[in-house]
Design a protein around this motif. Structure first.
Motif, PDB file in Angstrom:
ATOM      1  N   GLN A  38      -2.973  34.293 -13.118  1.00  0.00           N
ATOM      2  CA  GLN A  38      -2.039  33.735 -14.095  1.00  0.00           C
ATOM      3  C   GLN A  38      -1.622  32.356 -13.619  1.00  0.00           C
ATOM      4  N   ILE A  39      -1.603  31.393 -14.534  1.00  0.00           N
ATOM      5  CA  ILE A  39      -1.176  30.040 -14.222  1.00  0.00           C
ATOM      6  C   ILE A  39      -0.051  29.661 -15.170  1.00  0.00           C
ATOM      7  N   LEU A  40       1.058  29.189 -14.619  1.00  0.00           N
ATOM      8  CA  LEU A  40       2.212  28.763 -15.402  1.00  0.00           C
ATOM      9  C   LEU A  40       2.605  27.369 -14.952  1.00  0.00           C
ATOM     10  N   SER A  41       2.981  26.515 -15.911  1.00  0.00           N
ATOM     11  CA  SER A  41       3.368  25.145 -15.590  1.00  0.00           C
ATOM     12  C   SER A  41       4.416  24.662 -16.581  1.00  0.00           C
ATOM     13  N   THR A  42       5.352  23.862 -16.088  1.00  0.00           N
ATOM     14  CA  THR A  42       6.361  23.281 -16.975  1.00  0.00           C
ATOM     15  C   THR A  42       5.883  21.977 -17.609  1.00  0.00           C
ATOM     16  N   ASP A  43       4.685  21.544 -17.286  1.00  0.00           N
ATOM     17  CA  ASP A  43       4.230  20.215 -17.710  1.00  0.00           C
ATOM     18  C   ASP A  43       4.320  20.002 -19.224  1.00  0.00           C
ATOM     19  N   ASP A  44       4.000  21.044 -19.998  1.00  0.00           N
ATOM     20  CA  ASP A  44       3.964  20.890 -21.444  1.00  0.00           C
ATOM     21  C   ASP A  44       5.263  21.321 -22.121  1.00  0.00           C
ATOM     22  N   LEU A  45       6.296  21.558 -21.333  1.00  0.00           N
ATOM     23  CA  LEU A  45       7.589  21.950 -21.881  1.00  0.00           C
ATOM     24  C   LEU A  45       8.505  20.745 -21.993  1.00  0.00           C
ATOM     25  N   ALA A  46       9.370  20.773 -22.991  1.00  0.00           N
ATOM     26  CA  ALA A  46      10.404  19.748 -23.080  1.00  0.00           C
ATOM     27  C   ALA A  46      11.341  19.878 -21.883  1.00  0.00           C
ATOM     28  N   SER A  47      11.923  18.788 -21.455  1.00  0.00           N
ATOM     29  CA  SER A  47      12.786  18.815 -20.270  1.00  0.00           C
ATOM     30  C   SER A  47      13.936  19.790 -20.438  1.00  0.00           C
TER      31      SER A  47
END
Length: 340
Positions: free
Chosen positions: A5-14
């Motif tokens: 599983q890979i999770l990242s905040t990169d594509d989330l709004a601040s």
């Protein structure tokens, strides 16, 4: 390939990142509270794979803390021993009144069936390894006295274990499920040997750890006493203040700061608990050994990143929000594949 599983905040709004991170920490690691030291800017990345029954996670993030309260520990059905092994950045691990700083090249272990806190005061990159608890204790290994301790990593079997854990995580994407299970069994065996070696050491280092435990036990029993001081601890433990300072010489914290931090952590727990809502902030602070409201507010903000009233308001507001599941339905903002 083993489940990953890979999770990242990169594509989330601040504005969405902090809440998403809290959900991921709670969902992936079986129920954790977390905070970001009051920071408004955050980014984090998680990559998790399975090596048989062993769960291995690469975690990179800005400064943050995770906490497992006694209540969360009691209600969770997870039964793992957990290892933190930094590649970059330091971590402060606390369990059973013990605290240890873990630096790159070392690893420490703790028990998810009990309460704990891990503080990451700077941006960090860690390897997190979760091992089934019963597989480490099935041969009679007594682990209670080993939890919340730095196991090692610079020499001996603990170094072999650390290098093996890192290598296996890197190679897991190329392994078959059968090979990954065998690799996971190897990790369990090496960790067991490392703990057995730690349990059998009778050196000056373990004597110093024993003194630390005595100091921490006394502090824990008298944390609410505003008269708790180094002079009193030295008198009761029948040692000099120099011995007290020497016991904590290899820690990032001085002994005085250790006492302050434990009091602040206790205040944070009470401020987050709706049961204590009728109590004033001053009453909570004074019940944990503080005797000056201005001093308490200043050191609390330095520790938590928020004033006591801001921290209480944010924590109680969070209690009213129903956490979204992982992933949030219809909101695939983060990178994800092959659910755990």
């Amino acid at each position: 390939m083993p489940n990953s599983q890979i999770l990242s905040t990169d594509d989330l709004a601040s504005t969405e990142r902090a809440l998403a991170w809290e959900h991921w920490m709670s969902g992936l690691f079986g129920g954790l509270d977390s905070d970001l030291y009051g920071d408004s800017v955050f980014d984090g990345h998680i990559a998790t794979s399975h090596a048989g029954d062993v769960v291995m996670t690469r975690l990179e993030a800005n400064r943050h803390r995770v906490m497992r309260s006694p209540g969360l520990a009691r209600t969770s059905d997870m039964s793992y021993l957990k290892i933190i092994a930094p590649w970059q950045g330091n971590a402060a691990l606390e369990q059973q009144g013990r605290q240890t700083w873990v630096r790159p090249g070392g690893w420490a272990i703790y028990d998810t069936t009990g309460s704990y806190e891990v503080a990451n005061p700077e941006r960090s990159l860690h390897l997190i390894v979760m091992l089934p608890r019963e597989q480490l204790t099935e041969r009679g290994l007594r682990i209670d006295a080993l939890m919340g301790r730095l196991v090692g990593g610079s020499s001996g079997i603990s170094r072999v274990a650390l290098e093996t854990m890192r290598s296996i995580f890197q190679e897991l994407p190329l392994m078959t499920p059968e090979a990954a299970r065998g690799a996971g069994d190897l990790v369990i065996d090496l960790v067991r040997l490392s703990l057995q070696e730690l349990a059998g050491r009778t050196t000056a280092t373990t004597q110093q750890e024993a003194l630390k435990d005595r100091i921490r036990d006394f502090i824990g029993q008298h944390l609410r006493d505003p008269d708790l001081s180094l002079d009193r601890i030295a008198q009761v433990l029948n040692c000099s203040k120099r011995h007290l300072h020497n016991a904590f010489a290899d820690e990032e914290d001085t002994l005085g700061h250790y006492i302050l931090r434990r009091r602040l952590q206790a205040c944070m727990r009470d401020l987050k608990n709706p049961v204590h809502l009728p109590r004033t902030i001053t009453d909570i602070a004074f019940s944990w050994g503080f005797n000056n409201g201005t001093h308490f507010s200043r050191v609390f903000r330095e520790h938590a990143g928020l004033s006591p009233s801001e921290f209480r308001r944010a924590a109680l507001l969070k209690e009213e929000v129903i956490p979204a599941p992982l992933p949030i339905p219809g909101r695939m903002h983060w990178k994800q594949k092959n659910q755990l």
